[in-house]
Design a protein around this motif. Structure first.
Motif, mmCIF file in Angstrom:
data_model
loop_
_atom_site.group_PDB
_atom_site.id
_atom_site.type_symbol
_atom_site.label_atom_id
_atom_site.label_comp_id
_atom_site.label_asym_id
_atom_site.label_seq_id
_atom_site.Cartn_x
_atom_site.Cartn_y
_atom_site.Cartn_z
ATOM 1 N N VAL A 186 0.996 -1.243 0.128
ATOM 2 C CA VAL A 186 0.055 -0.101 0.027
ATOM 3 C C VAL A 186 0.885 1.310 -0.034
ATOM 4 C CG1 VAL A 186 -1.673 1.120 1.292
ATOM 5 C CG2 VAL A 186 -1.693 -1.148 1.423
ATOM 6 N N GLU A 187 0.797 2.129 -1.053
ATOM 7 C CA GLU A 187 1.650 3.277 -1.425
ATOM 8 C C GLU A 187 0.977 4.500 -0.768
ATOM 9 O OE1 GLU A 187 4.188 4.257 -4.780
ATOM 10 O OE2 GLU A 187 3.187 2.473 -5.405
ATOM 11 N N PRO A 209 9.466 9.293 10.745
ATOM 12 C CA PRO A 209 9.606 8.590 11.913
ATOM 13 C C PRO A 209 8.445 8.342 12.613
ATOM 14 C CG PRO A 209 11.278 10.207 11.692
ATOM 15 C CD PRO A 209 10.059 10.529 10.705
ATOM 16 N N ALA A 210 7.593 9.287 12.817
ATOM 17 C CA ALA A 210 6.325 9.087 13.739
ATOM 18 C C ALA A 210 5.382 7.962 13.011
ATOM 19 C CB ALA A 210 5.661 10.385 13.541
ATOM 20 N N PHE A 211 5.377 7.913 11.309
ATOM 21 C CA PHE A 211 4.677 7.221 10.686
ATOM 22 C C PHE A 211 4.951 5.672 10.617
ATOM 23 C CE2 PHE A 211 3.602 4.873 6.793
ATOM 24 C CZ PHE A 211 2.452 5.290 6.291
ATOM 25 N N LEU A 212 6.297 5.632 10.918
ATOM 26 C CA LEU A 212 7.148 4.073 11.121
ATOM 27 C C LEU A 212 6.766 3.689 12.414
ATOM 28 C CD1 LEU A 212 10.396 4.845 8.943
ATOM 29 C CD2 LEU A 212 8.258 3.420 8.147
ATOM 30 N N TRP A 263 -9.278 0.181 3.247
ATOM 31 C CA TRP A 263 -8.376 1.198 3.605
ATOM 32 C C TRP A 263 -7.519 1.215 4.552
ATOM 33 C CZ3 TRP A 263 -9.064 5.623 0.494
ATOM 34 C CH2 TRP A 263 -10.150 5.448 -0.384
ATOM 35 N N LEU A 264 -6.108 1.241 4.602
ATOM 36 C CA LEU A 264 -4.970 1.048 5.774
ATOM 37 C C LEU A 264 -4.960 2.716 6.208
ATOM 38 C CD1 LEU A 264 -3.160 -0.280 7.212
ATOM 39 C CD2 LEU A 264 -1.528 0.199 5.106
ATOM 40 N N SER A 265 -5.347 2.523 7.470
ATOM 41 C CA SER A 265 -4.974 3.939 8.148
ATOM 42 C C SER A 265 -4.001 4.072 9.142
ATOM 43 C CB SER A 265 -6.221 4.239 9.069
ATOM 44 O OG SER A 265 -7.526 4.366 8.101
ATOM 45 N N VAL A 266 -3.080 5.130 9.194
ATOM 46 C CA VAL A 266 -1.992 5.082 9.688
ATOM 47 C C VAL A 266 -1.997 6.461 10.900
ATOM 48 C CG1 VAL A 266 0.651 5.044 10.061
ATOM 49 C CG2 VAL A 266 -0.447 3.831 8.353
ATOM 50 N N PRO A 267 -2.441 6.272 12.069
ATOM 51 C CA PRO A 267 -2.516 7.389 12.786
ATOM 52 C C PRO A 267 -1.210 7.942 13.341
ATOM 53 C CG PRO A 267 -3.377 5.615 14.217
ATOM 54 C CD PRO A 267 -2.883 4.927 12.493
ATOM 55 N N THR A 296 -3.643 11.646 10.365
ATOM 56 C CA THR A 296 -3.978 10.414 10.127
ATOM 57 C C THR A 296 -3.698 10.324 8.455
ATOM 58 O OG1 THR A 296 -5.519 9.949 11.812
ATOM 59 C CG2 THR A 296 -5.490 8.248 10.018
ATOM 60 N N TYR A 297 -2.841 9.149 8.134
ATOM 61 C CA TYR A 297 -2.804 8.914 6.745
ATOM 62 C C TYR A 297 -3.620 7.917 6.116
ATOM 63 C CZ TYR A 297 0.909 12.415 6.772
ATOM 64 O OH TYR A 297 1.786 13.378 6.609
ATOM 65 N N ARG A 298 -4.347 7.764 5.044
ATOM 66 C CA ARG A 298 -5.379 7.033 4.665
ATOM 67 C C ARG A 298 -5.135 6.510 3.162
ATOM 68 N NH1 ARG A 298 -11.177 7.471 4.164
ATOM 69 N NH2 ARG A 298 -11.788 5.449 4.518
ATOM 70 N N GLU A 299 -4.995 5.240 2.906
ATOM 71 C CA GLU A 299 -4.771 4.876 1.472
ATOM 72 C C GLU A 299 -5.849 3.639 1.120
ATOM 73 O OE1 GLU A 299 -3.587 6.444 -1.012
ATOM 74 O OE2 GLU A 299 -2.760 8.076 -0.172
#
Length: 151
Positions: free
Chosen positions: A87-88, A98-101, A121-125, A131-134
């Motif tokens: 998922v890009e 760094p916070a994302f990882l 959907w993949l969500s990365v809070p 929050t990043y969502r793809e």
């Protein structure tokens, strides 16, 4: 929330290196340095290393081992593309990498399904209200993504 400043690609690589050590992940780095080497500098003249302003652009591609499969491509323009299990996530600010990882490897990332429009959907809070969502491409989820599904 403001993230610690990472003014250069090398500082972002050092931050990723610290996260890889913290989570005991293998890491492979490929560096491209110079205007004739970086991917977004297609208009650079042959053998031109510096940008017109005299700076030396630096791009890095980082592969992190383990589960999930994560790659980070850091660009000289202060942004990154992060791929998590296929998922890009495009245009993630370099300071937020760094916070994302940490969010991905600490188990905060999750998958949410919808009936309409259909898909997952993949969500990365991130800390704060970011929050990043793809959209997850394809129909089948990988084992790591399946383990992160929330209802």
């Amino acid at each position: 929330m403001t993230h610690p400043s990472l003014p250069t690609t090398e500082s972002a690589v050092a931050a990723i290196r610290a996260i890889a050590a913290e989570y005991r992940l293998a890491m492979d780095i490929t560096d491209n340095i110079g205007a004739d080497q970086t991917s977004r500098r297609t208009s650079a003249a042959l053998f031109t290393v510096l940008d017109p302003d005299g700076s030396l652009p630096h791009e890095a591609f980082v592969e992190l081992g383990g589960s999930p499969a994560v790659t980070v491509r850091l660009f000289p323009e202060d942004d990154a593309n992060i791929t998590v299990d296929g998922v890009e996530f495009h245009d993630v600010p370099r300071d937020a990498v760094p916070a994302f990882l940490r969010s991905v490897f600490s188990g905060l990332a999750f998958v949410k399904g919808r009936f309409f429009p259909p898909g997952y959907w993949l969500s990365v809070p991130l800390p704060g209200d970011e929050t990043y969502r793809e959209l997850i491409p394809g129909v089948a989820l990988s084992p790591w993504l399946s383990g992160r599904v929330r209802s």
